[in-house]
Design a protein around this motif. Structure first.
Motif, mmCIF file in Angstrom:
data_model
loop_
_atom_site.group_PDB
_atom_site.id
_atom_site.type_symbol
_atom_site.label_atom_id
_atom_site.label_comp_id
_atom_site.label_asym_id
_atom_site.label_seq_id
_atom_site.Cartn_x
_atom_site.Cartn_y
_atom_site.Cartn_z
ATOM 1 N N PHE A 6 0.847 -1.191 0.000
ATOM 2 C CA PHE A 6 0.000 0.000 0.000
ATOM 3 C C PHE A 6 0.881 1.239 0.000
ATOM 4 C CE2 PHE A 6 0.864 -1.080 4.377
ATOM 5 C CZ PHE A 6 1.039 0.126 5.031
ATOM 6 N N THR A 7 0.253 2.378 -0.236
ATOM 7 C CA THR A 7 0.974 3.647 -0.328
ATOM 8 C C THR A 7 0.329 4.663 0.601
ATOM 9 O OG1 THR A 7 1.554 3.228 -2.646
ATOM 10 C CG2 THR A 7 1.736 5.505 -1.853
ATOM 11 N N LEU A 8 1.149 5.326 1.414
ATOM 12 C CA LEU A 8 0.680 6.421 2.259
ATOM 13 C C LEU A 8 0.851 7.729 1.495
ATOM 14 C CD1 LEU A 8 2.143 5.519 5.792
ATOM 15 C CD2 LEU A 8 -0.172 5.128 4.929
ATOM 16 N N GLU A 9 -0.254 8.406 1.250
ATOM 17 C CA GLU A 9 -0.215 9.670 0.510
ATOM 18 C C GLU A 9 0.313 10.817 1.369
ATOM 19 O OE1 GLU A 9 -0.708 9.785 -2.611
ATOM 20 O OE2 GLU A 9 -1.547 7.769 -2.916
ATOM 21 N N HIS A 10 0.100 10.718 2.683
ATOM 22 C CA HIS A 10 0.523 11.781 3.590
ATOM 23 C C HIS A 10 1.364 11.175 4.711
ATOM 24 C CE1 HIS A 10 -2.329 14.502 1.636
ATOM 25 N NE2 HIS A 10 -3.218 13.521 1.714
ATOM 26 N N SER A 11 2.290 11.961 5.213
ATOM 27 C CA SER A 11 3.149 11.497 6.305
ATOM 28 C C SER A 11 2.386 11.483 7.624
ATOM 29 C CB SER A 11 4.381 12.401 6.425
ATOM 30 O OG SER A 11 5.153 12.356 5.246
ATOM 31 N N PHE A 12 2.781 10.573 8.507
ATOM 32 C CA PHE A 12 2.254 10.509 9.865
ATOM 33 C C PHE A 12 3.313 11.137 10.774
ATOM 34 C CE2 PHE A 12 -0.511 7.838 7.690
ATOM 35 C CZ PHE A 12 -1.551 7.402 8.493
ATOM 36 N N ASN A 47 12.590 11.255 16.200
ATOM 37 C CA ASN A 47 13.038 12.624 16.433
ATOM 38 C C ASN A 47 12.002 13.584 15.869
ATOM 39 O OD1 ASN A 47 13.808 13.311 13.536
ATOM 40 N ND2 ASN A 47 15.175 11.559 13.908
ATOM 41 N N SER A 48 12.156 14.845 16.242
ATOM 42 C CA SER A 48 11.168 15.851 15.866
ATOM 43 C C SER A 48 11.396 16.418 14.479
ATOM 44 C CB SER A 48 11.197 16.998 16.880
ATOM 45 O OG SER A 48 12.506 17.574 16.951
ATOM 46 N N PHE A 49 12.443 15.987 13.795
ATOM 47 C CA PHE A 49 12.755 16.530 12.473
ATOM 48 C C PHE A 49 12.233 15.647 11.348
ATOM 49 C CE2 PHE A 49 16.103 18.019 15.357
ATOM 50 C CZ PHE A 49 15.952 19.392 15.213
ATOM 51 N N GLN A 50 11.878 14.413 11.662
ATOM 52 C CA GLN A 50 11.362 13.501 10.645
ATOM 53 C C GLN A 50 10.029 12.924 11.094
ATOM 54 O OE1 GLN A 50 14.268 10.473 9.848
ATOM 55 N NE2 GLN A 50 15.647 11.853 8.722
ATOM 56 N N THR A 105 7.067 10.154 11.697
ATOM 57 C CA THR A 105 7.142 8.753 12.139
ATOM 58 C C THR A 105 7.040 7.805 10.953
ATOM 59 O OG1 THR A 105 6.049 9.434 14.179
ATOM 60 C CG2 THR A 105 6.183 7.082 13.748
ATOM 61 N N LEU A 106 6.069 8.052 10.086
ATOM 62 C CA LEU A 106 5.915 7.284 8.850
ATOM 63 C C LEU A 106 5.883 8.278 7.692
ATOM 64 C CD1 LEU A 106 3.209 4.604 9.791
ATOM 65 C CD2 LEU A 106 5.678 4.291 9.655
ATOM 66 N N GLN A 107 6.898 8.242 6.867
ATOM 67 C CA GLN A 107 6.940 9.141 5.728
ATOM 68 C C GLN A 107 5.986 8.680 4.635
ATOM 69 O OE1 GLN A 107 10.994 9.384 4.407
ATOM 70 N NE2 GLN A 107 11.770 10.220 6.335
ATOM 71 N N ALA A 108 5.536 9.618 3.852
ATOM 72 C CA ALA A 108 4.707 9.261 2.703
ATOM 73 C C ALA A 108 5.519 8.396 1.748
ATOM 74 C CB ALA A 108 4.211 10.523 2.004
ATOM 75 N N GLY A 109 4.895 7.344 1.228
ATOM 76 C CA GLY A 109 5.607 6.444 0.334
ATOM 77 C C GLY A 109 4.990 5.062 0.330
ATOM 78 N N LYS A 110 5.760 4.101 -0.145
ATOM 79 C CA LYS A 110 5.277 2.732 -0.310
ATOM 80 C C LYS A 110 5.619 1.893 0.926
ATOM 81 C CE LYS A 110 5.621 2.735 -5.363
ATOM 82 N NZ LYS A 110 6.204 2.051 -6.553
ATOM 83 N N TYR A 111 4.670 1.050 1.300
ATOM 84 C CA TYR A 111 4.832 0.161 2.448
ATOM 85 C C TYR A 111 4.243 -1.203 2.105
ATOM 86 C CZ TYR A 111 5.953 4.276 5.279
ATOM 87 O OH TYR A 111 6.539 5.411 5.791
ATOM 88 N N SER A 112 4.598 -2.171 2.905
ATOM 89 C CA SER A 112 4.014 -3.504 2.769
ATOM 90 C C SER A 112 3.671 -4.044 4.144
ATOM 91 C CB SER A 112 4.968 -4.464 2.045
ATOM 92 O OG SER A 112 6.118 -4.704 2.824
ATOM 93 N N LEU A 113 2.589 -4.793 4.193
ATOM 94 C CA LEU A 113 2.116 -5.410 5.440
ATOM 95 C C LEU A 113 2.186 -6.914 5.294
ATOM 96 C CD1 LEU A 113 0.719 -5.068 8.243
ATOM 97 C CD2 LEU A 113 -1.462 -5.222 7.016
#
Length: 376
Positions: free
Chosen positions: A123-129, A295-298, A300-308
Motif C-alpha cells: 500500500f501507499t501512504l499519501e501523507h506522512s504521519f 526525532n522531531s525533524f522527521q 514517524t511514517l513518511q509518505a511512500g510505499k509500504y508492505s504489510l
C-alpha cells in the motif's frame, strides 16, 4: 363526671374514652404505651414547606438561552470536528473475501493450521504521519458483548490465584477443562484470542526496511499491574508455575509461551490483556502495536510505499466477519471520531434556529392585547 374534648385534642391522638396525660399516654385506653398517630412530623420536609423555585418561562429568559447555547456549541463542535479531521488514519481490510486479494488463499484457514498461511499487502501512504502512530487490528460482526461470552472467564485465575488455576470457575464451561486438565486461561474470551501476526515494512527502491513495532505499553496500567498476575512461585519458571494445566483449545501454544520476555509472558502478556477487555459493539478495534517517533525533524511514517506481512491465523469467514489493520495518530481528544463534533454542531444549530423562530413569533404576536375585557 363527663369530660369534653376539643377537635384539636382528637386530632392530636387522644382517644375519646380517656383523659390525656403528659407523655402521650391516656387514662382508660387499656394500656400504658404512647398512642400512635398518622399525623406527619411537624418538619419543613414532611409538611412540604421547603423553599422551591419554579422558573417562569418568558421570552426574555428562553430566547437568550437558545442563542447562548447555539453560540457556544457551534464553535466547540467546529473545533472538535476540525481536530478529528486532522488526525491521520489509514485502514486496510485484509479479510481476503475478494478473489483479487493477496489473502484470499488464507480465507478458510483453521485455528491449528501448520504452517500458518501468510500473505503480503502493498500500500501507499499519501501523507506522512508526524506524531506517534498507533497500530490497531479491527474485527467486524464479532459480538464480544454477548452475556455468556462476557461471563466466560475466571478473574481469580487471571489474578494469579493458585487454587483457581487448578480449579477454574464453572462460568468457563465448556472451556473449563480439556482432557481432564484445567485450562489456563479458561473461558470463551481467552479461547477466541486474536492471534494474527502483523509486520510493517517500508519500501525504498525495492528494499524492504522493517518498521520497529513496540509491543509493550498497549494495555491499561490497572490491567497490567492489578487485575492480571501470574501464579505465585518462581516467576522465572512459568513452565513450572503452569504445570498441571493445558492450553485453550484454539491456541497453538500454551500461555507461558506467548512471549520470550518474562515481564510480558503468561497472564501478564499485553496482547492477551488487551483482548480480554471485551468490546461493547460488534465492530471494534484493539491496540496492537506502537510506532514511536524517533526525532522531531522527521515524521514517524513518511509518505511512500509500504508492505504489510500477515501471518493469517484467525478465521472470521465462518461468521461473515472482517479483519482490518488501522494506522492512526491521536490528538488531545483521542482517536479519530467525527461524531462528537457533528453532535455539537447539530445541537447548537437547532438551538440557534429555534431561537430565531421564537424571536420572530414573539416579535409578531407578543405585543397583542391579551386582555379578556369585553368592549362596551
Amino acid at each position: 363526671m363527663a369530660v369534653n374534648y376539643s377537635a384539636k385534642e382528637e386530632a392530636d391522638g387522644h382517644p375519646s374514652g380517656g383523659v390525656g396525660v403528659p407523655g402521650g399516654g391516656a387514662v382508660g385506653s387499656g394500656g400504658g404505651g404512647a398512642v400512635k398517630t398518622r399525623k406527619p412530623d411537624n418538619t419543613a420536609f414532611k409538611q412540604q414547606r421547603l423553599p422551591a423555585w419554579q422558573p417562569i418561562l418568558t421570552a426574555g429568559t428562553v430566547l437568550p438561552a437558545f442563542f447562548i447555547i447555539g453560540l457556544i456549541f457551534i464553535p466547540i463542535g467546529i473545533g472538535i470536528f476540525v481536530t478529528s479531521n486532522n488526525i491521520r488514519e489509514y485502514e486496510i481490510d485484509y479479510t481476503g473475501t475478494e478473489p483479487s486479494s493477496p489473502c484470499n488463499k488464507c480465507l478458510n484457514v483453521s485455528w491449528d493450521s501448520t504452517p500458518p498461511c501468510t500473505c503480503t499487502i502493498n500500500f501507499t501512504l499519501e501523507h506522512s504521519f508526524e506524531s506517534n502512530v498507533f497500530m490497531y487490528y479491527g474485527l467486524s460482526n464479532f459480538y464480544q458483548n454477548h452475556r455468556r461470552y462476557v461471563k466466560s472467564r475466571d478473574d481469580s485465575q487471571l489474578n494469579g490465584d493458585n487454587s483457581s488455576l487448578l480449579n477454574p470457575s464453572k462460568e468457563c464451561e465448556p472451556y473449563r477443562t480439556n482432557e481432564d486438565k484445567p485450562i489456563a486461561p479458561c473461558g470463551a474470551i481467552a479461547n477466541s484470542m486474536f492471534n494474527d501476526t502483523l509486520e510493517l515494512y517500508r519500501i525504498d527502491n525495492d528494499t524492504r526496511t522493517p518498521i520497529p513495532l513496540i509491543k509493550k505499553g498497549i494495555a491499561w496500567w490497572t490491567d497490567k499491574n492489578v487485575k492480571f498476575r501470574n501464579p505465585t512461585g518462581d516467576g522465572n519458571n512459568l513452565t513450572a508455575l503452569f504445570q498441571g494445566t493445558t492450553k485453550p483449545v484454539n491456541w497453538p501454544k500454551p500461555v507461558y509461551m506467548l512471549d520470550s520476555e518474562p515481564d510480558n509472558n503468561g497472564f501478564i502478556n499485553e496482547d492477551f490483556i488487551v483482548w480480554m477487555r471485551t468490546a461493547a459493539l460488534p465492530t471494534f478495534r484493539k491496540l496492537y502495536r506502537l510506532i514511536e517517533r524517533k526525532n522531531s525533524f522527521q515524521p514517524t511514517l513518511q509518505a511512500g510505499k509500504y508492505s504489510l506481512d500477515i501471518a493469517y491465523n484467525y478465521p472470521v469467514h465462518s461468521f461473515d466477519g472482517r479483519k482490518r489493520m488501522i494506522l492512526s495518530t491521536i490528538s488531545w481528544m483521542g482517536g479519530k471520531n467525527p461524531f462528537l463534533g457533528i453532535a455539537y454542531i447539530t445541537v447548537g444549530s437547532i438551538c440557534f434556529f429555534l431561537g430565531v423562530v421564537l424571536l420572530f413569533i414573539h416579535h409578531k404576536y407578543g405585543n397583542r392585547n391579551t386582555s379578556a375585557d369585553i368592549p362596551n
